[in-house]
Design an enzyme around this catalytic site. Structure first.
Site, PDB file in Angstrom:
ATOM      1  CG  ASN B 242      -2.317  -0.469   0.866  1.00 21.67           C
ATOM      2  OD1 ASN B 242      -2.966   0.125   0.019  1.00 21.67           O
ATOM      3  ND2 ASN B 242      -2.752  -1.556   1.484  1.00 21.67           N
ATOM      4  CB  ILE B 268     -13.042  -8.197   1.246  1.00 22.29           C
ATOM      5  CG1 ILE B 268     -12.545  -7.339   0.097  1.00 22.29           C
ATOM      6  CG2 ILE B 268     -13.282  -7.363   2.484  1.00 22.29           C
ATOM      7  CD1 ILE B 268     -13.612  -6.373  -0.435  1.00 22.29           C
ATOM      8  CB  CYS B 330      -7.708  -2.992   8.014  1.00 19.27           C
ATOM      9  SG  CYS B 330      -9.391  -2.368   7.930  1.00 19.27           S
ATOM     10  CG  ASP B 335     -14.456  -4.470   5.023  1.00 18.26           C
ATOM     11  OD1 ASP B 335     -15.668  -4.411   5.247  1.00 18.26           O
ATOM     12  OD2 ASP B 335     -13.929  -4.142   3.959  1.00 18.26           O
ATOM     13  NE  ARG B 336      -8.264  -6.348   6.182  1.00 14.82           N
ATOM     14  CZ  ARG B 336      -7.356  -6.414   5.205  1.00 14.82           C
ATOM     15  NH1 ARG B 336      -6.429  -7.343   5.241  1.00 14.82           N
ATOM     16  NH2 ARG B 336      -7.375  -5.563   4.206  1.00 14.82           N
ATOM     17  NE  ARG B 376     -16.481  -5.041   2.427  1.00 14.83           N
ATOM     18  CZ  ARG B 376     -16.099  -4.184   1.479  1.00 14.83           C
ATOM     19  NH1 ARG B 376     -16.686  -4.208   0.290  1.00 14.83           N
ATOM     20  NH2 ARG B 376     -15.131  -3.314   1.715  1.00 14.83           N
TER      21      ARG B 376
END
Lengths: 550, 651
Positions: B242, B268, B330, B335-336, B376
């Site tokens: 990243n 994901i 994250c 999400d995480r 999602r």
């Protein structure tokens, strides 16, 4: 032989005991003829560990300087570690344990020395006699008789003195059939299904050999169990291939031409060293303390344990299905008829017969279908998962059976009078015990050893209310129906109570169990109180009325 | 369409003939037969994929896979009909506008006030107050009042008092999607907190003074500790990659007193593939034990669950045992980060293990902080690459904890399964859209109903009978085992094989204990009544001579009423009662399997009573209308025996 000769160092001080999930404890180690005793000296929580030598599966020793370490692996799958100061002491103790845990002679085993400390209410050796079983049978049918043909174990050494056979077959015919069956294990009654009068029989393989020998009496005996116009199923616990190969060694299977009313189904249940290997691999995987779960499932898979469970349960369900759903009689056999055959016949009874799901009924099942039926406990249970000696006849056949029962119990948690602890207890005693019940390989050996006279029966101990209460399932509600377990992989689980018993802290699960018991107990107490009050009120009201009438 | 056959996945012989209906909201299959009970309802929003298979002699097979793990196999006689249905379903299962979703037409017949009441059941301001904020260290910031700073954050955000608006805005500019660090959980006892954000835009060397001040402020809001954990829940490799895109992770040298930590939870896409693989295993027809275990291992699913649990355990330990605050992120922090924060909160605070607290937790860590439910869970037609079972994994983590701590949770497995179901059902407005902002614009609260109110109304069905508020397991922080961990995490067949009843234990301990507890309560009440009556009677006997006739009358009347009461509680009644619970299964396993297809009870989402009671009732009905001796029909609920039957036929 004196045990004292084997015990070079009977006692060692300052020994440290290590167990998973417990802090190490320091104490004194003592060796006696049958026990390894460890007692901690601490005043606050004095603690003693008694281990039967016969429970020890293997021992390893290690030395760091003068500190010796003995790792003891037990047949009940527990592993403990003892740190013993002093090289010589440690060596002596290790060799003593080794000698004491591998005694050859049965008569030196602990059951012959054990003196019970409890009052014997009922002699377990007389709790489950074949006559009683037969009496139950005669109350529903008169097509069967009790034959004493094997009174002196003269016809079949692995059968009990009396067996149940079709009434129309006389002892002379039985003798001929015995000649035609492996180890003389002629077909006998295993289970009578009251609901429709269908039966399950068991035997060993027929000795057809390569040239297709036949035996008219054998055919007659088997056909005698069929109702007119009905067909039956022969469940051979070997694959067709294995069964065919058996012919070369004089064994074989029932030819369709000679048994036209019977259909043969082959199931493949593994035997002997394959099962033993499977147990060893499974226990190895369960004891792996590594932190990643990368390979746990593949190790579980590679052990094949659950595959065996699935195969055995499937065969048992099939037998039960033939009897209950197809309305057909069933004959089960493998090669000798002392292992996979018994797994199938006993599990089928648990599925079909609610009586076998009670404590007493299950004990009776173990006695009938395992002990009297001649499962060679002494050979099969000589070693467990940690043994190095790979004898051909060691195999966790009985443990697999118990595991299957546990799987059904898990799927029908309210239909069994006993709990998981009961099954675990039977597993322990089959491998090492103060009781004589599981000694010997068959009734003939047991009678020669005079076990009923010289040892105590496990059942004498279990069937007292003090012990029974530990094995009762609080959720039990008598369920008179046939229970069909699922054998899909999703439905079968690792029996953690046995295989992870010593390497998982069970506090939270135990608490849940206690909570469950207390919920039910409280409910029962309330019921009793309400009933008592109701009675009291009713009485008072009648008194009242009588007074009024006066 | 008539003459459609619904196949039983476990045995091909047992197909049910019936009629298929398509409505605006559901696919309905009604089985032919005298009783109209056998219906299968599937919400369009539950459909995850539709597959048209090659036409055979018997018709045209259509396979519908659902997001709640139901798999339906239909055979439609005419190829043309099949095609029409296929086309219609594809359209219906992929709505393009929110207004097409079921929640806008679903009406549980509640008035406006009840609806508003329902939405008020979970109140996050109240929740932060419960945690003990605002206080000396933390305050509500109105910097995001009009979603001006971050459009995926809520309007009310809790930040350290020392973090000025300038710092927050500055920090937000240095964070992916401007998701600046904000409070997720505050531990009253030791001032330690869990904060969440997205990744910093650090690239290879960029830094931001305000962001550094922000982290400093978070650390200082916990005076008992001299450092702050920064937990990046990504695998290190992903985080490093990243950096090339101008994002990345915190450099320990630039921030004072932080300890940086990677915890490798996969992204994901990996999770989506993993679930896909696991579901393929679940769908296997009569798999062998090896197929199943291999497939499960290869899917990696349980490994991922463990990674999430490990992260949660790490954070809970830092907060509870070390008293150190933690900042979690994250990539985008939705999400995480949501998974990990909520697992940690659940471990730390017993409140989140109650039914109400669990609703609050999902509302706090997932709904309010902009977890992209729409993307999602594919509520609207969108990019399939956005779909991922993120909250499913969190729900499974809770189940895994319930297995380890059977007395610690107020709710039972059914509660979790029904929440999962409704995350996809779009029957309630709670999980619509991708952020609070979008939901406000859609006026969700005025136009739809809240799931929480619905679950709360039926809470009796969701109780864990082993839960006691004063039980030891209920108190304080949960300490799950870390090692040996190999067998800690298990396959959850109750979820992933939810609709294959034949695979599950046939008697439910939970239901049994719930029935016992219910009866206990009745007994307690009756005991009270009886005692009172006894006292009255004794008094009346004393007073007999004074007012004999009147008293007599009263006690007689009373007696009548209690005898009615007692009738309901005779032991016979008890056993009946009990039978009706476990017997949804016992024994008649063979009968049970005919009830297997009878899934509409769980599915009939149009019926607000999506509860287990109806399930049980139907189970009982089923048993009563079939005698156990309907011979001929073989017990074939399991694959194993099916294969035997094959042997049967061929031998």
């Amino acid at each position: 032989m004196e045990f004292a000769e084997l015990i070079k160092t009977p006692r060692a001080d300052n020994v440290a005991l290590h167990r998973p999930f417990y802090p190490a404890v320091e104490g004194t180690l003592c060796l006696t003829g049958h026990h390894l005793i460890f007692s901690s000296r601490r005043q606050d929580n004095a603690e003693e560990l008694w281990l039967l030598h016969s429970n020890i599966d293997s021992i390893e020793k290690r030395f760091v300087g003068s500190l010796g370490t003995i790792i003891i692996k037990c047949k009940d799958l527990r592993i403990i570690q003892l740190d013993i100061p002093g090289m010589e002491e440690c060596l002596n103790i290790a060799s003593s344990i080794e000698a004491l845990s591998t005694l050859d002679s049965v008569t030196l085993m602990y059951p012959f020395f054990y003196r019970p400390m409890f009052e014997i209410v009922e002699d377990g050796w007389r709790s489950f006699l074949p006559d009683q079983e037969f009496e139950l049978l005669t109350s529903v049918t008169d097509e069967w008789r009790l034959s004493c043909i094997n009174k002196e174990f003269s016809v079949c050494p692995s059968y009990p003195p009396v067996v149940i056979v079709p009434k129309s077959i006389d002892d002379e015919a039985l003798r001929k059939v015995a000649m035609f069956r492996h180890g003389s294990r002629f077909p006998v009654l295993s289970y009578y299904h009251k609901k429709n009068g269908m039966v399950m029989m068991r035997s060993s393989q027929p000795l057809t050999g390569t040239n297709g020998r036949r035996c008219k009496e054998d055919e007659k005996l088997i056909n005698a169990t069929l109702r007119p116009g009905k067909r039956g199923y022969i469940i051979d616990t070997r694959s067709l291939n294995v069964a065919q190969q058996a012919r070369a060694k004089g064994g074989g299977f029932e030819q369709e031409a000679h048994y036209p009313q019977w259909r043969r189904i082959h199931k493949c249940i593994e035997r002997f060293n394959i099962l033993q290997e499977s147990l060893i691999k499974l226990v190895e995987a369960c004891n792996d303390q590594s932190h990643n779960m990368d390979r746990w499932l593949s190790k579980l898979e590679a052990s094949n344990w659950l595959t065996h469970i699935k195969e055995i349960l499937t065969a048992a369900c099939l037998a039960a299905q033939c009897i209950d759903r197809e309305g057909a009689s069933v004959l089960v056999h493998g090669t000798e008829g002392t292992d996979s055959t018994l797994q199938v016949t006993s599990l089928a009874q648990i599925i079909l017969d609610p009586r076998c799901r009670t404590i007493r009924g299950f004990e009776s099942l173990v006695v009938r279908e395992w002990l009297q039926a001649g499962h060679p406990f002494q050979q099969r249970c000589a070693q467990s998962a940690y043994s190095n000696s790979k004898q051909k006849w060691e195999a966790p056949v009985f443990l697999l059976f118990l595991d299957c029962v546990w799987q059904i119990l898990r799927q029908f948690p309210c239909s069994f009078e006993f709990n998981e602890q009961f099954l675990i207890m039977l597993f322990e005693h089959a491998y090492a015990s103060q009781f004589g019940t599981f000694l010997g390989n068959n009734e003939s050996e047991r009678s020669k050893l005079k076990l009923p006279q010289k040892t105590m029966s496990l059942w004498s101990w279990v069937n007292r209310s003090e012990e029974l209460c530990k094995f009762q399932n609080p959720l039990f509600e008598a369920n008179s129906l046939v229970i069909w377990p699922s054998v899909a992989p999703q439905s079968l689980q690792l029996w953690e109570g046995v295989f992870l018993r010593w390497n998982r802290p069970s506090k939270f699960l135990d608490e849940a169990q206690e909570e469950m018991i207390s919920i039910i107990k409280y409910n029962k107490e309330l019921q009793a109180k309400v009933n008592a009050l109701r009675r009291q009120l009713a009485e008072m009201e009648t008194d009242d009325r009588m007074q009024e009438n006066l | 369409v008539e003459n459609v056959r619904l196949l039983d996945r476990l045995s091909s012989r047992k197909a049910a003939l019936g009629t298929l209906y398509l409505t605006a909201t559901h696919v309905i299959f009604v089985e032919n037969g005298s009783e109209g009970r056998k219906e299968t309802w599937v919400l369009h929003s539950q459909i995850s994929s539709i597959e048209k298979q090659a036409t055979t002699a018997t018709g045209c097979p259509l396979l519908i896979r659902c997001k709640n793990f139901q798999v339906i196999q239909l055979v439609i006689p005419q190829e043309r009909d099949c095609h029409d249905i296929y086309i219609s379903l594809i359209r219906l299962a992929r709505p393009v506008k929110y207004e097409e979703l079921y929640c806008f037409s679903f009406n549980p017949k509640l008035d406006k006030e009840e609806r508003e009441q329902g939405w008020k059941l979970v109140d996050l301001t109240e929740e932060y107050n419960r945690m003990g904020v605002p206080n000396n260290y933390w305050q509500i910031s109105d910097v995001n009042r009009d979603y001006g700073v971050c459009d995926s954050y809520p309007t009310e955000v809790y930040v350290p008092r020392s973090a000025t608006a300038h710092i927050i805005v500055g920090s937000s500019k240095f964070r992916s999607r401007r998701r600046f660090p904000a409070l997720s959980y505050y531990c009253k006892d030791n001032n330690a907190s869990i904060c969440r954000s997205s990744q910093p835009l650090s690239g290879f060397s960029a830094r931001c003074l305000e962001d550094e001040q922000m982290l400093q402020a978070i650390r200082k809001a916990n005076p008992g500790s001299d450092f702050l954990y920064v937990v990046d829940t990504r695998p290190k490799l992903n985080a490093m990659a990243n950096r090339a895109a101008g994002k990345g992770y915190e450099n320990e040298d630039n921030y004072s007193n932080i300890k940086f930590q990677f915890i490798g939870i996969e992204n994901i896409h990996v999770m989506r593939n993993s679930l896909q693989k696991m579901l393929e295993v679940c769908e296997l027809k009569s798999p062998s034990m090896s197929d199943f275990l291999w497939g499960l291992e290869n899917s990696g699913w349980l490994k991922h669950i463990k990674a999430i649990m490990d992260a949660g355990i790490f954070i809970a330990k830092a907060v509870a045992e070390e008293g150190v605050s933690v900042l979690v992120h994250c990539s985008d922090g939705w999400d995480r980060t949501a998974q990990v924060c909520s697992v940690a909160s659940l471990l730390l605070d017993p409140y989140y293990r109650t039914m109400k607290g669990f609703m609050v937790l999902i509302e706090k860590d997932w709904v309010s902080f902009g977890h992209k439910f729409n993307h999602r869970y594919g509520n609207l037609d969108g990019d399939p690459k956005e779909i991922s079972p993120v909250i499913d994994q969190f729900i499974e983590c809770v189940w895994q904890l319930m297995e380890q701590f059977p007395c610690a949770f107020e709710f039972n497995e059914r509660f979790l399964i029904h929440i999962q179901h409704h995350i996809y059902s779009c029957q309630f407005g709670n999980f619509l859209c991708n952020s609070q902002k979008e939901r406000r614009e859609l006026k969700i609260q005025e136009r739809t109903y809240s799931l929480w109110a619905h679950l709360w109304k039926n809470r009796a069905d969701y109780l864990n009978p082993l839960y006691r508020p004063d039980h030891g397991q209920t108190q304080g922080t949960l300490h799950p085992r870390m090692a040996p961990c190999n067998f800690l995490y298990k396959f959850w067949s109750g979820m992933y094989n939810r609709f294959e009843k034949g695979l599950h234990p046939r008697q439910s301990v939970t239901d049994y204990l719930m029935a016992v507890k219910e009866e206990t309560q009745q007994l307690e009440e009756e005991l009270e009544v009886l005692r009172e009556r006894l006292a009255n009677l004794q008094k009346s006997q004393l007073n007999d001579y004074k007012v004999p006739s009147k008293q007599q009358d009263r006690s007689k009347q009373f007696g009548l009423s209690t005898s009615d009461n007692s009738l309901a509680n005779t032991p016979q009644e008890y056993s009946n009662d009990l039978k009706s619970f476990p017997s949804r299964s016992p024994s008649q396993g063979d009968e049970e399997d005919s009830a297997l297809i009878l899934t509409q009870d769980n599915l009939k989402s149009s019926d607000p009573d999506l509860s287990a009671t109806s399930d049980q009732e139907s189970g009982v009905e089923d048993l009563s209308c079939r005698s156990p001796s309907v011979g001929g029909c073989l017990p074939s609920e399991d694959s194993g025996k099916d294969s035997d039957e094959a042997v049967f036929l061929t031998v």
